[in-house]
Design a protein around this motif. Structure first.
Motif, PDB file in Angstrom:
ATOM      1  N   SER A  85      -2.119  12.189   3.346  1.00 56.86           N
ATOM      2  CA  SER A  85      -0.677  12.465   3.344  1.00 56.86           C
ATOM      3  C   SER A  85       0.110  11.444   2.531  1.00 56.86           C
ATOM      4  CB  SER A  85      -0.149  12.496   4.791  1.00 56.86           C
ATOM      5  OG  SER A  85      -0.403  11.265   5.442  1.00 56.86           O
ATOM      6  N   CYS A  86      -0.568  10.518   1.919  1.00 61.72           N
ATOM      7  CA  CYS A  86       0.086   9.482   1.107  1.00 61.72           C
ATOM      8  C   CYS A  86       0.758  10.126  -0.103  1.00 61.72           C
ATOM      9  CB  CYS A  86      -0.941   8.447   0.657  1.00 61.72           C
ATOM     10  SG  CYS A  86      -0.321   7.237  -0.550  1.00 61.72           S
ATOM     11  N   GLY A  87       2.019   9.769  -0.315  1.00 57.39           N
ATOM     12  CA  GLY A  87       2.743  10.326  -1.447  1.00 57.39           C
ATOM     13  C   GLY A  87       3.073   9.295  -2.504  1.00 57.39           C
ATOM     14  N   SER A  88       2.518   8.085  -2.351  1.00 63.12           N
ATOM     15  CA  SER A  88       2.861   7.024  -3.301  1.00 63.12           C
ATOM     16  C   SER A  88       1.668   6.662  -4.182  1.00 63.12           C
ATOM     17  CB  SER A  88       3.390   5.800  -2.551  1.00 63.12           C
ATOM     18  OG  SER A  88       2.447   5.362  -1.556  1.00 63.12           O
ATOM     19  N   ILE A  89       0.880   5.670  -3.766  1.00 62.42           N
ATOM     20  CA  ILE A  89      -0.180   5.163  -4.643  1.00 62.42           C
ATOM     21  C   ILE A  89      -1.470   5.987  -4.589  1.00 62.42           C
ATOM     22  CG2 ILE A  89       0.724   2.805  -4.569  1.00 62.42           C
ATOM     23  CD1 ILE A  89      -1.505   2.089  -2.614  1.00 62.42           C
ATOM     24  N   CYS A  90      -1.721   6.644  -3.470  1.00 62.51           N
ATOM     25  CA  CYS A  90      -3.014   7.339  -3.306  1.00 62.51           C
ATOM     26  C   CYS A  90      -3.265   8.439  -4.345  1.00 62.51           C
ATOM     27  CB  CYS A  90      -3.159   7.888  -1.892  1.00 62.51           C
ATOM     28  SG  CYS A  90      -3.074   6.612  -0.612  1.00 62.51           S
ATOM     29  N   PRO A  91      -2.291   9.312  -4.601  1.00 60.64           N
ATOM     30  CA  PRO A  91      -2.552  10.345  -5.624  1.00 60.64           C
ATOM     31  C   PRO A  91      -2.879   9.745  -6.990  1.00 60.64           C
ATOM     32  CG  PRO A  91      -0.612  10.899  -4.328  1.00 60.64           C
ATOM     33  CD  PRO A  91      -0.980   9.493  -3.965  1.00 60.64           C
ATOM     34  N   ILE A  92      -2.234   8.644  -7.322  1.00 57.55           N
ATOM     35  CA  ILE A  92      -2.503   7.975  -8.607  1.00 57.55           C
ATOM     36  C   ILE A  92      -3.909   7.399  -8.606  1.00 57.55           C
ATOM     37  CG2 ILE A  92      -1.761   6.160 -10.199  1.00 57.55           C
ATOM     38  CD1 ILE A  92       1.038   6.377  -8.932  1.00 57.55           C
ATOM     39  N   MET A  93      -4.300   6.777  -7.485  1.00 60.08           N
ATOM     40  CA  MET A  93      -5.633   6.190  -7.380  1.00 60.08           C
ATOM     41  C   MET A  93      -6.723   7.251  -7.510  1.00 60.08           C
ATOM     42  SD  MET A  93      -4.930   3.503  -4.260  1.00 60.08           S
ATOM     43  CE  MET A  93      -6.652   3.059  -4.061  1.00 60.08           C
ATOM     44  N   VAL A  94      -6.531   8.370  -6.812  1.00 61.61           N
ATOM     45  CA  VAL A  94      -7.527   9.438  -6.857  1.00 61.61           C
ATOM     46  C   VAL A  94      -7.615  10.012  -8.269  1.00 61.61           C
ATOM     47  CG1 VAL A  94      -8.144  11.728  -5.998  1.00 61.61           C
ATOM     48  CG2 VAL A  94      -7.329   9.989  -4.403  1.00 61.61           C
ATOM     49  N   ARG A  95      -6.459  10.192  -8.892  1.00 66.40           N
ATOM     50  CA  ARG A  95      -6.456  10.712 -10.259  1.00 66.40           C
ATOM     51  C   ARG A  95      -7.171   9.745 -11.213  1.00 66.40           C
ATOM     52  NH1 ARG A  95      -1.323  11.248 -10.946  1.00 66.40           N
ATOM     53  NH2 ARG A  95      -0.908   9.402 -12.205  1.00 66.40           N
ATOM     54  N   ASN A  96      -6.903   8.461 -11.070  1.00 66.87           N
ATOM     55  CA  ASN A  96      -7.551   7.478 -11.931  1.00 66.87           C
ATOM     56  C   ASN A  96      -9.047   7.364 -11.650  1.00 66.87           C
ATOM     57  OD1 ASN A  96      -5.261   6.844 -13.393  1.00 66.87           O
ATOM     58  ND2 ASN A  96      -4.693   5.100 -12.102  1.00 66.87           N
ATOM     59  N   LEU A  97      -9.425   7.465 -10.380  1.00 68.23           N
ATOM     60  CA  LEU A  97     -10.847   7.447 -10.046  1.00 68.23           C
ATOM     61  C   LEU A  97     -11.561   8.664 -10.622  1.00 68.23           C
ATOM     62  CD1 LEU A  97     -10.884   6.139  -6.360  1.00 68.23           C
ATOM     63  CD2 LEU A  97     -12.029   5.091  -8.329  1.00 68.23           C
ATOM     64  N   GLY A  98     -10.775   9.684 -10.948  1.00 70.29           N
ATOM     65  CA  GLY A  98     -11.345  10.851 -11.600  1.00 70.29           C
ATOM     66  C   GLY A  98     -11.989  10.503 -12.931  1.00 70.29           C
ATOM     67  N   LEU A  99     -11.523   9.432 -13.570  1.00 77.45           N
ATOM     68  CA  LEU A  99     -12.126   8.976 -14.824  1.00 77.45           C
ATOM     69  C   LEU A  99     -13.535   8.452 -14.572  1.00 77.45           C
ATOM     70  CD1 LEU A  99      -9.048   7.078 -16.343  1.00 77.45           C
ATOM     71  CD2 LEU A  99      -9.881   9.371 -16.948  1.00 77.45           C
ATOM     72  N   SER A 114     -14.418   6.797  -0.454  1.00 79.87           N
ATOM     73  CA  SER A 114     -12.976   6.725  -0.207  1.00 79.87           C
ATOM     74  C   SER A 114     -12.755   6.797   1.298  1.00 79.87           C
ATOM     75  CB  SER A 114     -12.251   7.868  -0.923  1.00 79.87           C
ATOM     76  OG  SER A 114     -12.297   7.696  -2.322  1.00 79.87           O
ATOM     77  N   PHE A 115     -12.394   5.663   1.879  1.00 87.65           N
ATOM     78  CA  PHE A 115     -12.207   5.554   3.325  1.00 87.65           C
ATOM     79  C   PHE A 115     -10.767   5.923   3.685  1.00 87.65           C
ATOM     80  CE2 PHE A 115     -15.491   2.589   2.052  1.00 87.65           C
ATOM     81  CZ  PHE A 115     -16.455   2.678   3.046  1.00 87.65           C
ATOM     82  N   SER A 116     -10.599   6.786   4.667  1.00 85.67           N
ATOM     83  CA  SER A 116      -9.253   7.126   5.117  1.00 85.67           C
ATOM     84  C   SER A 116      -8.697   6.000   5.985  1.00 85.67           C
ATOM     85  CB  SER A 116      -9.251   8.424   5.922  1.00 85.67           C
ATOM     86  OG  SER A 116      -7.976   8.628   6.521  1.00 85.67           O
ATOM     87  N   ALA A 129     -10.698  19.630   2.535  1.00 89.03           N
ATOM     88  CA  ALA A 129      -9.629  20.352   1.850  1.00 89.03           C
ATOM     89  C   ALA A 129      -8.992  19.464   0.774  1.00 89.03           C
ATOM     90  CB  ALA A 129      -8.574  20.802   2.859  1.00 89.03           C
ATOM     91  N   PHE A 130      -8.873  18.180   1.078  1.00 87.69           N
ATOM     92  CA  PHE A 130      -8.298  17.226   0.116  1.00 87.69           C
ATOM     93  C   PHE A 130      -9.198  17.100  -1.111  1.00 87.69           C
ATOM     94  CE2 PHE A 130      -7.797  12.863  -1.495  1.00 87.69           C
ATOM     95  CZ  PHE A 130      -6.417  12.804  -1.671  1.00 87.69           C
ATOM     96  N   LYS A 131     -10.486  16.985  -0.887  1.00 88.85           N
ATOM     97  CA  LYS A 131     -11.449  16.878  -1.990  1.00 88.85           C
ATOM     98  C   LYS A 131     -11.426  18.142  -2.840  1.00 88.85           C
ATOM     99  CE  LYS A 131     -16.300  15.874  -3.066  1.00 88.85           C
ATOM    100  NZ  LYS A 131     -17.631  15.452  -2.546  1.00 88.85           N
ATOM    101  N   GLU A 173      -2.501  -3.847  12.129  1.00 93.73           N
ATOM    102  CA  GLU A 173      -1.500  -3.635  11.087  1.00 93.73           C
ATOM    103  C   GLU A 173      -1.998  -2.607  10.086  1.00 93.73           C
ATOM    104  OE1 GLU A 173       0.762  -6.998   9.432  1.00 93.73           O
ATOM    105  OE2 GLU A 173      -0.472  -8.280  10.708  1.00 93.73           O
ATOM    106  N   PHE A 174      -1.074  -1.759   9.650  1.00 93.10           N
ATOM    107  CA  PHE A 174      -1.447  -0.656   8.766  1.00 93.10           C
ATOM    108  C   PHE A 174      -2.032  -1.174   7.453  1.00 93.10           C
ATOM    109  CE2 PHE A 174      -0.365   2.812   5.715  1.00 93.10           C
ATOM    110  CZ  PHE A 174      -1.196   3.776   6.264  1.00 93.10           C
ATOM    111  N   LEU A 175      -3.129  -0.569   7.068  1.00 95.52           N
ATOM    112  CA  LEU A 175      -3.813  -0.934   5.827  1.00 95.52           C
ATOM    113  C   LEU A 175      -3.369   0.003   4.713  1.00 95.52           C
ATOM    114  CD1 LEU A 175      -6.135  -2.428   4.268  1.00 95.52           C
ATOM    115  CD2 LEU A 175      -7.649  -0.628   5.104  1.00 95.52           C
ATOM    116  N   HIS A 176      -2.790  -0.547   3.672  1.00 96.95           N
ATOM    117  CA  HIS A 176      -2.345   0.264   2.533  1.00 96.95           C
ATOM    118  C   HIS A 176      -2.477  -0.603   1.293  1.00 96.95           C
ATOM    119  CE1 HIS A 176       0.846   3.182   0.725  1.00 96.95           C
ATOM    120  NE2 HIS A 176      -0.385   3.648   0.591  1.00 96.95           N
TER     121      HIS A 176
END
Length: 214
Positions: A85-99, A114-116, A129-131, A173-176
């Motif tokens: 559900s991350c709308g900030s850095i996670c989509p960018i990270m996943v897209r970059n890991l696509g390389l 990729s640990f949730s 579903a995310f994958k 504490e939340f890990l992000h």
């Protein structure tokens, strides 16, 4: 005379090339502490001086398959920490890991984990579903869920995912973090990268190529 000079210069050039190549192949350092002090060592030296390695873990992936540290024995692996559900850095990270995925999707010796960080929300079906939504078909890219405490402890104490800050934080504490960690075939940490920067990911790809030759 000119022929002698030519052969001498060619020999010197060859030595320089070999020297540079050897230097290039030893440019992936080892990390032993959460402050990420780099140690440039030979494999023999590292086996004695680098004591830290990724510890035991066991989680479920998007297909309910148990993935543990045994699955990365003798393999190079890349660890990231995300949530669906991350709308900030996670989509960018996943897209970059696509390389990385494009380069090594058919290589069984390179594993992506990729640990949730919201495992109480990210169940196996949700991770599946995310994958699928990201059109990731690589069987060696696992999206993992399980105990929050175990994931957070592994991230901070084993992967040093938040460097010094994370190492001293309370486990509740939340890990992000945007950090992506590279570990070698012996589960020793060899690199930390900003997953939101394509330049860092490109360096990660180059470093994987060097580790594959070790």
């Amino acid at each position: 005379m000119l022929q002698t000079v030519f052969f001498r210069n060619s020999f010197i050039f060859l030595l320089c090339v070999l020297s540079c190549k050897k230097q290039e192949e030893s440019q992936v350092p080892y990390y032993n502490t959460p402050d990420f002090t780099p140690y440039f060592l030979s494999k023999g030296e590292a086996s004695e001086k680098i004591t830290h390695k990724i510890s035991h873990f066991s989680f479920k992936d998007q297909d309910y398959k148990t993935i543990s540290d045994k699955n990365i024995n003798g393999k190079i692996h890349i660890a990231s920490f995300i949530f669906t559900s991350c709308g900030s850095i996670c989509p960018i990270m996943v897209r970059n890991l696509g390389l990385v995925n494009q380069k090594y999707s058919s290589d069984p010796d390179v594993v992506l984990l990729s640990f949730s960080v919201t495992p109480w929300i990210d169940t196996s079906p949700k991770l599946k579903a995310f994958k699928e939504s990201h059109k990731i078909k690589n069987p060696n890219w696992h999206f993992l869920t399980g105990s929050k405490g175990e994931i957070y402890n592994l991230a901070r104490k084993s992967y040093f995912a938040e460097e010094d800050l994370g190492f001293t934080r309370d486990s509740t504490e939340f890990l992000h973090t945007e950090h992506i960690i590279l570990a070698d075939r012996n589960k020793k940490i060899r690199g930390i990268y900003n997953g939101t920067l394509q330049t860092d990911i490109e360096q990660l790809i180059r470093d994987i190529a060097i580790l594959k030759k070790e």
